[in-house]
Design an enzyme around this catalytic site. Structure first.
Site, short mmCIF file in Angstrom:
data_model
loop_
_atom_site.label_atom_id
_atom_site.label_comp_id
_atom_site.label_asym_id
_atom_site.label_seq_id
_atom_site.Cartn_x
_atom_site.Cartn_y
_atom_site.Cartn_z
N GLY A 144 0.80 -1.23 0.00
CA GLY A 144 0.00 0.00 0.00
C GLY A 144 0.83 1.27 0.00
O GLY A 144 0.51 2.24 0.67
N CYS A 177 -1.33 1.36 -9.02
CA CYS A 177 -1.14 0.56 -7.81
C CYS A 177 -2.47 -0.09 -7.43
O CYS A 177 -3.46 0.61 -7.21
CB CYS A 177 -0.63 1.40 -6.66
SG CYS A 177 -0.46 0.41 -5.16
#
Lengths: 248, 302
Positions: B72, B131
């Site tokens: 993350g 991402c």
């Protein structure tokens, strides 16, 4: 850290459900107990981090239970086979910070970094008190080894078959009631709920927070935890953390 | 002597080997193991405007031919990256770096691009629109062509440095996404980011990752990455940085034959930290064995 090819010397059942693997190779870079190795197992992609339970000039001992694919494959390995380890990894215990009458505690297979720690503290003239917890009598191991080190040993079993009935926390509370130890300082290895419970009855200490990780050397940020010092990588800044820095 | 030099939109690299963002930090851990200045370039840890701790634990799951991560975008934030990380890295890596930037809005991407534009150690800006780990359900800008174009155009305006857009494989038509980037002024394409995946712990009856889903990388995704590089090469006239499961010199040669100008190495660094430096040695040896004099001669030949 280097990638060292160790040779398996022994790999055997130590007691019910627990195995000991001794691997031979260069251990000269190991700074102290609490460090770990990240081992490559055929057929698995990521390496598996394993605590160094004990080490000497010639090799390392790893104590493990079969909990998944990695440890199942480890248990099937034979003496003479080689095993690639990134070694050594992590910070290890801060031995100088450990006072004379510290409690060294842990539960089950993960507890064993405290074995080497107990030896080193005893050799340094300190008198640690070891408290180890197991489920039942036939799962107890290393009791004689701890006695041979010469430190006080208290065993706790969940079924009460040996020593104090209950957890290491119960055994530690009893030591305090009996005036044998004030629980001022503790070094802990073991499952998270156990470590958290220990932290609630002690004032200060060092905790082995080894967990799920990928690289083991600080590159991937896979193991980062939030601490009072900010985000820290368990594999690099840890796995040993000071009690005052841990957010449970 | 074979020639391993490659050019990425005017930035010349000694060799095509680049550690991928998120698997190499800012180089420090690897510089203790080998001379990282021998690498072609380094795509450093994905940088955001604000510092990020990333997702809850666990963030890593093993797979049969790779791994899942749901880190993350943990990073110290752009100010600390500029003030501390890049100067340290530039001391041990005196070649153009690839700045991997991740924004949560067009404005953030612009701010990050402007910040990296002012940093002389940065040679290329790699725009991470893909991402999979930072938005609920894995939604990202790269799954929408219009959004990708908008961000690409905005970043293109914000910097004079070459802009490479890092694309997600989690899309219906990768070639269409690449065309959007080209139309919006991108100087190159990086692909692929990780494939969105999942593992379940059958004893706990719960997902292994706290984030539920994570990005799948490692050898298992190589054929997918190769196919997508091939599709993008046919769709656009831009240099491509190919990545996804590369761990050998042969993988690199395949990727170049599919159309890549350079390659990035990701998950392999985490299993064998010496992978990149080994490939720097092995690639020219393997090229010689195969009678390849330069990578230009085989690019997109397949």
């Amino acid at each position: 850290m280097k990638d060292e090819l160790f040779t398996i010397e022994r790999n055997e059942l130590l007691c019910r459900g627990t195995y000991l693997m001794r691997i031979k190779g260069d251990t000269s870079q190991i700074k102290g107990p609490g460090q770990f190795v990240n081992i490559k197992i055929d057929g698995l992609y990521l390496r598996r981090p394993m605590s160094i339970a004990n080490y000497d000039d010639e090799g390392i001992e790893i104590i493990y239970k079969i909990v998944g694919d990695g440890t199942a494959k480890m248990a099937a390995m034979e003496p003479g086979e080689t095993i690639s380890c990134l070694c050594p990894l992590g910070n290890g215990f801060d031995i100088d910070a450990i006072p004379d009458n510290a409690i060294l505690t842990g539960g089950g297979a993960g507890a064993m970094p405290i074995y080497k720690l107990s030896k080193m503290l005893t050799e340094a003239g300190k008198a640690p008190h070891v408290v180890i917890g197991f489920n039942r009598e036939d799962e107890i191991f290393f009791a004689d080894e701890f006695r041979a080190v010469g430190c006080d040993l208290t065993i706790a079993t969940m079924d009460g078959s040996v020593g104090v009935k209950g957890t290491v926390v119960d055994a530690m509370k009893l030591l305090k009631e009996e005036g044998k130890n004030d629980l001022a300082y503790v070094c802990v290895c073991g499952p998270d709920p156990m470590m958290k419970a220990v932290s609630e009855i002690t004032q200060d200490g060092q905790f082995d927070l080894g967990g799920r990780m990928a690289c083991g050397f600080g590159a991937c940020m896979g193991c980062t935890i939030e601490t009072k010092k900010g985000p820290q990588r368990v594999c690099k800044e840890g796995p040993i953390f000071m009690q005052e820095d841990i957010i449970w | 002597m074979v020639d391993t030099k490659v050019s990425l939109a005017g930035v010349v690299l000694d060799n095509p080997i680049i550690p991928a963002s998120g698997t190499f930090g800012f180089g420090k851990e690897f510089s203790e193991l080998y001379d990282i200045s021998k690498l072609g370039s380094i795509s450093f840890k994905g940088t955001t405007v604000e510092p990020r701790t990333g997702n809850a634990q666990p963030r890593i799951a093993d797979c049969k031919a790779g791994m899942l991560n749901a880190v993350g975008l943990q990073n110290p934030g752009v100010d600390a990256v500029l003030a501390e990380e890049i100067p340290e890295l530039a001391k041990i890596f005196p070649k153009p770096l690839i700045a991997n930037i991740s924004g949560f809005s067009e404005e953030e991407f612009v701010r990050l691009a402007e910040a990296m534009d002012s940093e002389p150690a940065v040679g290329i800006i790699e725009v991470n629109v893909s991402c999979p780990n930072v938005h609920a359900g894995g939604v990202n800008f790269a799954s929408d062509r219009k959004e990708t174009e908008k961000i690409t155009a905005a970043v293109r305006k914000a910097t004079k440095k070459p802009v490479f857009v890092k694309l997600s494989p989690n899309v219906t038509d990768i070639a269409d996404m690449a065309k959007g980037c080209e139309a919006a002024g991108a100087d190159g394409i990086s692909l692929i980011n990780t494939l969105l995946g999942m593992r379940i712990d059958i004893k706990r009856r719960k997902p292994v990752l706290a984030n539920r889903y994570g990005g799948y990388s490692g050898p298992g995704i190589f054929p997918v990455a190769l196919r997508m590089v091939d599709q993008v090469r046919h769709a656009v006239d831009l240099p491509i940085i190919g990545m996804g499961g590369i761990s050998t010199a042969d993988d690199i040669i395949e990727m170049v034959m599919a159309g890549a100008s350079a390659v990035q190495i990701g998950a392999a660094n985490l299993v064998d930290p010496w992978t990149c430096i080994r490939l720097v040695d092995e690639l020219p040896a393997r090229m010689e064995e195969l009678g390849i004099e330069s990578l230009d001669e085989i690019r997109g030949i397949a």
